[in-house]
Design a protein around this motif. Sequence first.
Motif, PDB file in Angstrom:
ATOM      1  N   GLY A  98     -71.249-134.704 -12.647  1.00 26.91           N
ATOM      2  CA  GLY A  98     -71.796-133.545 -13.328  1.00 26.91           C
ATOM      3  C   GLY A  98     -71.084-132.246 -13.049  1.00 26.91           C
ATOM      4  N   TRP A  99     -70.012-132.288 -12.271  1.00 32.31           N
ATOM      5  CA  TRP A  99     -69.239-131.095 -11.955  1.00 32.31           C
ATOM      6  C   TRP A  99     -67.879-131.132 -12.634  1.00 32.31           C
ATOM      7  N   LYS A 100     -67.429-129.939 -13.039  1.00 30.52           N
ATOM      8  CA  LYS A 100     -66.037-129.781 -13.449  1.00 30.52           C
ATOM      9  C   LYS A 100     -65.389-128.844 -12.441  1.00 30.52           C
ATOM     10  N   ILE A 101     -64.348-129.337 -11.801  1.00 26.80           N
ATOM     11  CA  ILE A 101     -63.662-128.570 -10.764  1.00 26.80           C
ATOM     12  C   ILE A 101     -62.225-128.369 -11.221  1.00 26.80           C
ATOM     13  N   GLU A 102     -61.804-127.102 -11.327  1.00 25.25           N
ATOM     14  CA  GLU A 102     -60.483-126.819 -11.894  1.00 25.25           C
ATOM     15  C   GLU A 102     -59.817-125.660 -11.155  1.00 25.25           C
ATOM     16  N   SER A 103     -58.534-125.815 -10.889  1.00 23.94           N
ATOM     17  CA  SER A 103     -57.739-124.752 -10.286  1.00 23.94           C
ATOM     18  C   SER A 103     -56.656-124.318 -11.261  1.00 23.94           C
ATOM     19  N   LEU A 104     -56.378-123.025 -11.251  1.00 22.94           N
ATOM     20  CA  LEU A 104     -55.328-122.458 -12.102  1.00 22.94           C
ATOM     21  C   LEU A 104     -54.305-121.759 -11.231  1.00 22.94           C
ATOM     22  N   HIS A 105     -53.038-122.083 -11.413  1.00 29.01           N
ATOM     23  CA  HIS A 105     -51.945-121.423 -10.709  1.00 29.01           C
ATOM     24  C   HIS A 105     -51.128-120.646 -11.731  1.00 29.01           C
ATOM     25  N   GLY A 131     -53.165-112.634 -10.403  1.00 32.55           N
ATOM     26  CA  GLY A 131     -54.363-112.200 -11.112  1.00 32.55           C
ATOM     27  C   GLY A 131     -54.976-113.209 -12.044  1.00 32.55           C
ATOM     28  N   GLU A 132     -54.178-114.141 -12.551  1.00 32.26           N
ATOM     29  CA  GLU A 132     -54.714-115.147 -13.467  1.00 32.26           C
ATOM     30  C   GLU A 132     -54.956-116.471 -12.760  1.00 32.26           C
ATOM     31  N   SER A 133     -54.645-116.550 -11.469  1.00 28.44           N
ATOM     32  CA  SER A 133     -54.932-117.760 -10.708  1.00 28.44           C
ATOM     33  C   SER A 133     -56.408-117.756 -10.312  1.00 28.44           C
ATOM     34  N   SER A 134     -56.987-118.935 -10.209  1.00 24.01           N
ATOM     35  CA  SER A 134     -58.400-119.002  -9.858  1.00 24.01           C
ATOM     36  C   SER A 134     -58.787-120.421  -9.472  1.00 24.01           C
ATOM     37  N   LEU A 135     -59.960-120.507  -8.890  1.00 24.01           N
ATOM     38  CA  LEU A 135     -60.585-121.797  -8.595  1.00 24.01           C
ATOM     39  C   LEU A 135     -61.993-121.735  -9.141  1.00 24.01           C
ATOM     40  N   CYS A 136     -62.366-122.729  -9.923  1.00 29.04           N
ATOM     41  CA  CYS A 136     -63.652-122.672 -10.625  1.00 29.04           C
ATOM     42  C   CYS A 136     -64.370-124.015 -10.496  1.00 29.04           C
ATOM     43  N   LEU A 137     -65.667-123.938 -10.165  1.00 25.86           N
ATOM     44  CA  LEU A 137     -66.503-125.134 -10.057  1.00 25.86           C
ATOM     45  C   LEU A 137     -67.730-124.919 -10.927  1.00 25.86           C
ATOM     46  N   SER A 138     -67.902-125.766 -11.929  1.00 29.11           N
ATOM     47  CA  SER A 138     -68.992-125.606 -12.895  1.00 29.11           C
ATOM     48  C   SER A 138     -69.876-126.844 -12.901  1.00 29.11           C
ATOM     49  N   HIS A 139     -71.203-126.615 -12.826  1.00 26.31           N
ATOM     50  CA  HIS A 139     -72.180-127.701 -12.880  1.00 26.31           C
ATOM     51  C   HIS A 139     -72.795-127.717 -14.270  1.00 26.31           C
TER      52      HIS A 139
END
Length: 288
Positions: A32-39, A66-74
């Motif tokens: 049920g999670w989407k886990i995504e990293s952006l470099h 500035g556009e890099s991130s780590l995101c975890l969505s339930h």
Amino acid sequence: MEEESEVGRESDLKAAGAELLPDGRRGLHLKGWKIESLHRSILTSLAIQEWEEKLGTSHLPEMVFGESSLCLSHVDSGVKLHYNAFDALKGWKQEALPPVEVPAAAKWKFRSKPFQQVILDYDYTFTTPYCGSEAIEPNQGKITSENSCFDLQWEDCDERIDLAALSAKEPILFYDEVILYEDELADNGVSLLTAKVRVMPSCWFLLLRFWLRVDGVLMRLRDTRVYCAFNDKAKPVILRESCWREATIQSLSSKGFPTDAAVYGDPSHISQKLPIIKHKTQRLNIPG
């Protein structure tokens, strides 16, 4: 330098029910999670000007991703945890610590910028109290417009992150480290903010770390650990543990620790030797 992400073996991913994100994106879907990293690359000069205007400052770290991130969505609850440089620098600007005094004061009095010199009367270490950003995404799973306006709240609690579960021998399905910003303090140390995530079949674990070393003067470590064990409930249980440590080089030297900056290239080697300044554990209160 950009860190390489790590993806688990196909057999382990399949056994856990995980699916990699499509189109070469870094991350996965699991329980049920989407886990995504952006470099992404560092900000352009134009983007830096825009950020300075938004933040109300004329100073930014040397390298801002500035556009890099780590995101975890339930998906079911709509909860989104997001780690990014802009919100971290908002925290730096609001905290506005006084500048750290350094022995080479004359050398540090000015920092050159095109056509101007800027007096170092601000916190040039870019220390931030940032522990992450959170929101409820509308139109996700069971979320409705009625409760999408609620703010998520972190509430103090006595629960602790299950370190034993983290040390269990589980396959790592996904690992990545994202650098959010970095500054070498005019070759007098380092200021670094990174976010790391590790996903196992039973849980995910995140470490947001601000590391500061001002050579000959100070070391500061602000760690935020976030943990979620997978379950079948609509609302996940998410714990966050924040620990701030800090010490002057003089105080470390008085305890017999070396003063050579080369010894402290990796904060993990010194972290337990730094006194705790602040510590708290919180649980995310999810409405609905």
